[in-house]
Design an enzyme around this catalytic site. Structure first.
Site, mmCIF file in Angstrom:
data_model
loop_
_atom_site.group_PDB
_atom_site.id
_atom_site.type_symbol
_atom_site.label_atom_id
_atom_site.label_comp_id
_atom_site.label_asym_id
_atom_site.label_seq_id
_atom_site.Cartn_x
_atom_site.Cartn_y
_atom_site.Cartn_z
ATOM 1 C CE LYS A 151 -4.072 -1.607 2.639
ATOM 2 N NZ LYS A 151 -5.128 -1.049 1.803
ATOM 3 N NE ARG A 189 -8.258 3.014 0.466
ATOM 4 C CZ ARG A 189 -8.440 1.867 1.108
ATOM 5 N NH1 ARG A 189 -9.390 1.035 0.708
ATOM 6 N NH2 ARG A 189 -7.676 1.544 2.141
ATOM 7 C CG HIS A 218 -4.922 1.886 4.878
ATOM 8 N ND1 HIS A 218 -5.500 1.000 4.005
ATOM 9 C CD2 HIS A 218 -5.510 1.651 6.079
ATOM 10 C CE1 HIS A 218 -6.381 0.248 4.634
ATOM 11 N NE2 HIS A 218 -6.417 0.629 5.897
ATOM 12 C CG HIS A 278 -11.218 -6.427 5.050
ATOM 13 N ND1 HIS A 278 -10.896 -5.168 5.492
ATOM 14 C CD2 HIS A 278 -12.168 -6.901 5.916
ATOM 15 C CE1 HIS A 278 -11.621 -4.887 6.571
ATOM 16 N NE2 HIS A 278 -12.390 -5.922 6.857
ATOM 17 N NE ARG A 319 -12.603 -2.923 3.653
ATOM 18 C CZ ARG A 319 -12.611 -1.988 4.599
ATOM 19 N NH1 ARG A 319 -13.599 -1.934 5.470
ATOM 20 N NH2 ARG A 319 -11.641 -1.103 4.686
ATOM 21 C CG HIS A 338 -10.380 -2.262 -1.313
ATOM 22 N ND1 HIS A 338 -9.074 -1.866 -1.531
ATOM 23 C CD2 HIS A 338 -10.492 -2.462 0.028
ATOM 24 C CE1 HIS A 338 -8.434 -1.836 -0.371
ATOM 25 N NE2 HIS A 338 -9.277 -2.175 0.590
#
Length: 725
Positions: free
Chosen positions: A441, A449, A550, A557, A635, A641
Site C-alpha cells: 500500500k 481509492r 491508507h 481484508h 469492501r 476497493h
C-alpha cells in the site's frame, strides 16, 4: 531413556531456526514495480493531505508524505503534513453536521476526535521472524489511467453502490432464484424477482465495457495469467456478478455457507440442516450469532462535494456522527431524531437491529467493523465442531494417510496439529499478511481509492468546476481548475477520453452508468442548499468516513482473506481420503444450502434462513474460496476497493501462508513426515520467495495446487477437478 542432552537440543533448535531463515531468504526478493506517480499526483492516494476547493493538493505536501514512506526512520514520516484543523464554513452545505462541543460523556471534542490519522504507514518496513519478509513478494502494478481495465472495475464499483439494497438471494442463476422463490410468500417472491431483474440489468450494462468484452487498450495488462484471473473477456451475468475466483463451477448461492450458517453438529447429511439454520456458532460454552447490525437502508454518504472534500481532509465524519447519535440518546431525543444521525436502523426503543446477511449493504456493514480474521475463525470453529477431516498428510488423526506413530491409534492432535494450533495460526497468518500488504500500500503503489477516482469523473463532468462554488466576489466567478493547469490537462488526456467527445468516448456505457449515479445522488442531496445540491457524479459511499486512511492497493481484508483461507485449506482435507476423486462437501449433492430470505422491504428485520436444494452440492474448497471473495468484495460493495485490489491481494495472502507453513515444517520430527496439500485460489505462478532452487515448483511454472513436503519444498500436484456429480 532420558531426555535429550540439553546441548544437543540447543544445537538442534538453532539449526532448525537457521534452516527456516535460509528457506525464507534463499531466493532473490522480487523487484517491485514503478507505480507511475507523477505531478500533480491525482492518480495517487492523497487522503489526509490538505485538499483545496477543487480537490487538489499541493505537490510539495504529497512529496513530503511519499518521502516519509520510503524509509523506516520515524522522524522522516513525522514531517508528512496531516490535516488537523478546519474552517467553520467548510462544514456548511453537506450532510454531516458540525460536531458537538462535548461527547456523550461530557468530554471536549478535541482535534484528535475530529481528524483521522494514517494507519501504520511505515508498518511494511517491520521485519517478521516467520514467513516471507514484508517486501519479499511483489504485487503487479495496478491498472493504469486510460486502461480498459481501470474504467471497467470503477464502473463495477459505481454499479455496486447503486445495487447496495438488493437482496443477496437475487445474485444467483435464474434456476436457483426460481426454486427459492417458489417457496416464498407472494410479497417476498415479487421482491426477489424484481431484484433479480435489476441484477440482470446491472450485468448487461457492465458487459458493455471493453474489458469484459475482451477488448483491451494499449496500457492494459498483457500477461495472460493476470488477464484470466481479472476477468478479461468475461461477460457479466447474474450467476457471476460481483463474485470472485475459486468457487464451484456450477450455480451456487452468492454467500458462502460460512457467512450465514450455524454449527451443524458432527452428524453429516440432513441432521445438520436445522442446527445450521439457527445461525449460531458454538464457541465453547458461548455462541456467536451470524446476524449483522443493519445499516440504515438507502443511506449513502459523500455524495455532496463538501462532504467528500472534508473526508479527504481527514475529517472523521463517522466519529462525529457517532458522537451526535450518542449525545442525542443521552439527551433523551426522540428515536426519529436519533435516526437522523445514526448509521444504524433503530428499533422503536432506539436500539440497533440485527438480521442475517440479507442485502449487499449488510455485507458492506459486516466488513466495516469486523476483526480481519473473524470470518475465518468462525469457519474454523464450524469445521472443528462438525468434524471435518484434517489433511491426510498430517499425522495422528483418524483420517490420516500418514503412518507416523502407527497412524495415531493412541493419540490425537491438540497442541500440535489440533484445534489450538489451527486457531492460533488463523491470527498469526493474519498479522504477517497485514505487514506485507502495508508495504504494498504505502511503500510501493500508493493507489488512489475509488472515492477519489469518482471525484475525478465528477470533476470532468462538472466542467472542471467540481465544488459548484463561486469565488464570493461581486462577479461570482465559478471556482474552476484553470486551463493550462497540469491537473486539467492530465484529466483531459485520461478520464475525459472515456467519455468525450459528445458522449462517444472509448466507453459509451460509462455515460449511461454515470447518468444513473447523478440521479441517485440528486435524490440524496435534494434537501441541501446550493451548491450542495449541484449535479454530482461522486461515488456514493456506504461508510460516512469513506475509505480507511491508507491506499487502496493491496487490500488488507483481501490479503488476510487469502492468507486465512489458504491456512484452512492446508489443515483440512479438500478431497476424500478413501476416494480422492471425490471432493469434501459442506453440502452434499442433493442437500440443502442455507440462503437468507430477501424479506419484503429493505428495512425488513424478520429474515428467515431458507433452505435451497443444490443438486451438485457445495464443496468445502469452493465455499472457502467463496468466503474469501465475499469478504474481499464486501469492501468493494462499500466503495473502498476495486476488483484488482481483491484478487492480487488474496494471492499475496495465499503466498504469505504458504511461506509460513513451509517454514513450520522445520519444527517437526523427520519421522513424522508431515505434508500439507493446498489447492490454490486460481492457476498461477508462484513468487520466487516460496521456491527451492532445483527442487519442486520452479520459476514460471503455472500450478493449481501444491504439496508442502517435510523439507518445506513446494511440489505441483494435480487434484481431481470439482465437477458436477
Amino acid at each position: 531413556m532420558k531426555l535429550p542432552d540439553p546441548e544437543a537440543r540447543r544445537h538442534s533448535a538453532c539449526m532448525r531456526r537457521i534452516k527456516a531463515a535460509k528457506q525464507s531468504t534463499a531466493m532473490p526478493f522480487d523487484t517491485h514495480p514503478d507505480n507511475g506517480e507523477d505531478v500533480p499526483y491525482i492518480f495517487n492516494f492523497r487522503k489526509g493531505l490538505k485538499h483545496d476547493k477543487n480537490g487538489l493538493v499541493d505537490p510539495a505536501d504529497y512529496e513530503k508524505f511519499r518521502d516519509g514512506l520510503l524509509e523506516h526512520h520515524p522522524e522522516t514520516f513525522a514531517d508528512a503534513p496531516l490535516v488537523t484543523m478546519y474552517a467553520e464554513d467548510d462544514l456548511d452545505g453537506g450532510h454531516v453536521p458540525k460536531p458537538p462541543a462535548t461527547d456523550a460523556c461530557g468530554n471536549p471534542m478535541t482535534f484528535d476526535k475530529l481528524f483521522r490519522q494514517w494507519e501504520s504507514p511505515t508498518g511494511g518496513f517491520s521485519y517478521v521472524l516467520q514467513g516471507p519478509d514484508a517486501l519479499a513478494i511483489a504485487t503487479p502494478r495496478a491498472p493504469d489511467a486510460q486502461s480498459a481495465e481501470l474504467v471497467a472495475e470503477m464502473a463495477e464499483v459505481y454499479q455496486m453502490a447503486l445495487d447496495r439494497d438488493l437482496s443477496v438471494a437475487a445474485y444467483m442463476d435464474k434456476s436457483l432464484v426460481d426454486e427459492l422463490a417458489a417457496s416464498m410468500t407472494a410479497a417476498a417472491r415479487k421482491r426477489i424477482n424484481d431484484d433479480h431483474a435489476k441484477v440482470q440489468g446491472s450485468a448487461d450494462l457492465l458487459s458493455r465495457f471493453r474489458w469484459f468484452k475482451g477488448h483491451s487498450a494499449p496500457t492494459d495488462e498483457k500477461l495472460q495469467e493476470r488477464r484470466r484471473r481479472r476477468r478479461f473477456g468475461t461477460p457479466q451475468e447474474p450467476k457471476n456478478l460481483y463474485r470472485g475466483e475459486g468457487e464451484d463451477p456450477w450455480p451456487t448461492p452468492f454467500l458462502s455457507q460460512f457467512m450465514v450458517m450455524g454449527t451443524g453438529g458432527s452428524c453429516p447429511g440432513d441432521a445438520r440442516t436445522e442446527p445450521r439454520k439457527s445461525g449460531q456458532i458454538v464457541y465453547g460454552a458461548q455462541r456467536i450469532d451470524q446476524a449483522v447490525r443493519i445499516a440504515t437502508p438507502g443511506r449513502d454518504y459523500m455524495t455532496a462535494w463538501k462532504d467528500w472534500r472534508n473526508v479527504q481532509n481527514a475529517y472523521d465524519a463517522r466519529g462525529v456522527l457517532r458522537a451526535l447519535a450518542a449525545k442525542a440518546k443521552a439527551d433523551g431525543q426522540s428515536v426519529q431524531d436519533q435516526q437522523k444521525v445514526s448509521e444504524d436502523l433503530l428499533s422503536a426503543t432506539g436500539a440497533a437491529q440485527y438480521r442475517p446477511l440479507t442485502r449487499l449493504r449488510d455485507l458492506a456493514t459486516y466488513v466495516h467493523d469486523d476483526q480481519l480474521y473473524q470470518a475465518y475463525l468462525n469457519a474454523a470453529l464450524i469445521m472443528l465442531a462438525e468434524g471435518y477431516a484434517y489433511d491426510p498428510g498430517i499425522p495422528y488423526h483418524g483420517n490420516t494417510a500418514n503412518g507416523a506413530g502407527g497412524s495415531g491409534g493412541n493419540r490425537e492432535p491438540f497442541a500440535v496439529f489440533g484445534g489450538p494450533h489451527l486457531l492460533t495460526l488463523v491470527t498469526e497468518v493474519s498479522s504477517r499478511a497485514l505487514r506485507a500488504v502495508r508495504a504494498s500500500k504505502f511503500q510501493v503503489h500508493r493507489r488512489l481509492r475509488p472515492e477519489a477516482l469518482g471525484a475525478l469523473f465528477h470533476t470532468v463532468l462538472s466542467g472542471y468546476k467540481p465544488s459548484g462554488e463561486t469565488d464570493g466576489a461581486g462577479n461570482q466567478v465559478p471556482v474552476e481548475i484553470p486551463h493550462g493547469h497540469k491537473a486539467r490537462s492530465t484529466l483531459g488526456g485520461t478520464v475525459a477520453r472515456y467519455l468525450f467527445p459528445n458522449g462517444m468516448g472509448t466507453e459509451p456505457a460509462l455515460s449511461d452508468l454515470l447518468t444513473k449515479v447523478r440521479e441517485h445522488n440528486k435524490e440524496i442531496n435534494k434537501d441541501l442548499q446550493s451548491p450542495g445540491n449541484a449535479p454530482s457524479w461522486l461515488l456514493p459511499m456506504a461508510f460516512p468516513e469513506g475509505s480507511p486512511m491508507h491506499p487502496a492497493y493491496g487490500a488488507g481484508h483481501a490479503t488476510v482473506a487469502g492468507a486465512c483461507v489458504t491456512l484452512l485449506k492446508a489443515f483440512f482435507a479438500m478431497r476424500d481420503k478413501d476416494d480422492p476423486a471425490k471432493p469434501t462437501y459442506v453440502v452434499p449433492p442433493g442437500g440443502d444450502a442455507i440462503v437468507p430470505d430477501p424479506g419484503v422491504s429493505m428495512d425488513d428485520v424478520t429474515i428467515d434462513l431458507r433452505t435451497l436444494k443444490i443438486e451438485q452440492g457445495l464443496t468445502l474448497e469452493g465455499e472457502l474460496n467463496k468466503l474469501c471473495w465475499n469478504i474481499s468484495n464486501g469492501r468493494n460493495i462499500a466503495g473502498v476497493h476495486y476488483y484488482t485490489d481483491y484478487i492480487e491481494s488474496a494471492l499475496l495472502g495465499e503466498a504469505i501462508t504458504l511461506g509460513i507453513l513451509r517454514e513450520q515444517m522445520t519444527c517437526y520430527d523427520d519421522a513424522e513426515n508431515v505434508s500439507m496439500t493446498v489447492p490454490l485460489l486460481t492457476r498461477r505462478t508462484l513468487p520466487l520467495a516460496l521456491l527451492t532452487d532445483g527442487k519442486g515448483v520452479q520459476e514460471g511454472d503455472e500450478v493449481t495446487a501444491v504439496k508442502i513436503d517435510r523439507d518445506g519444498v513446494l511440489h505441483a500436484v494435480t487434484l481431481a477437478p470439482r465437477i458436477a456429480p
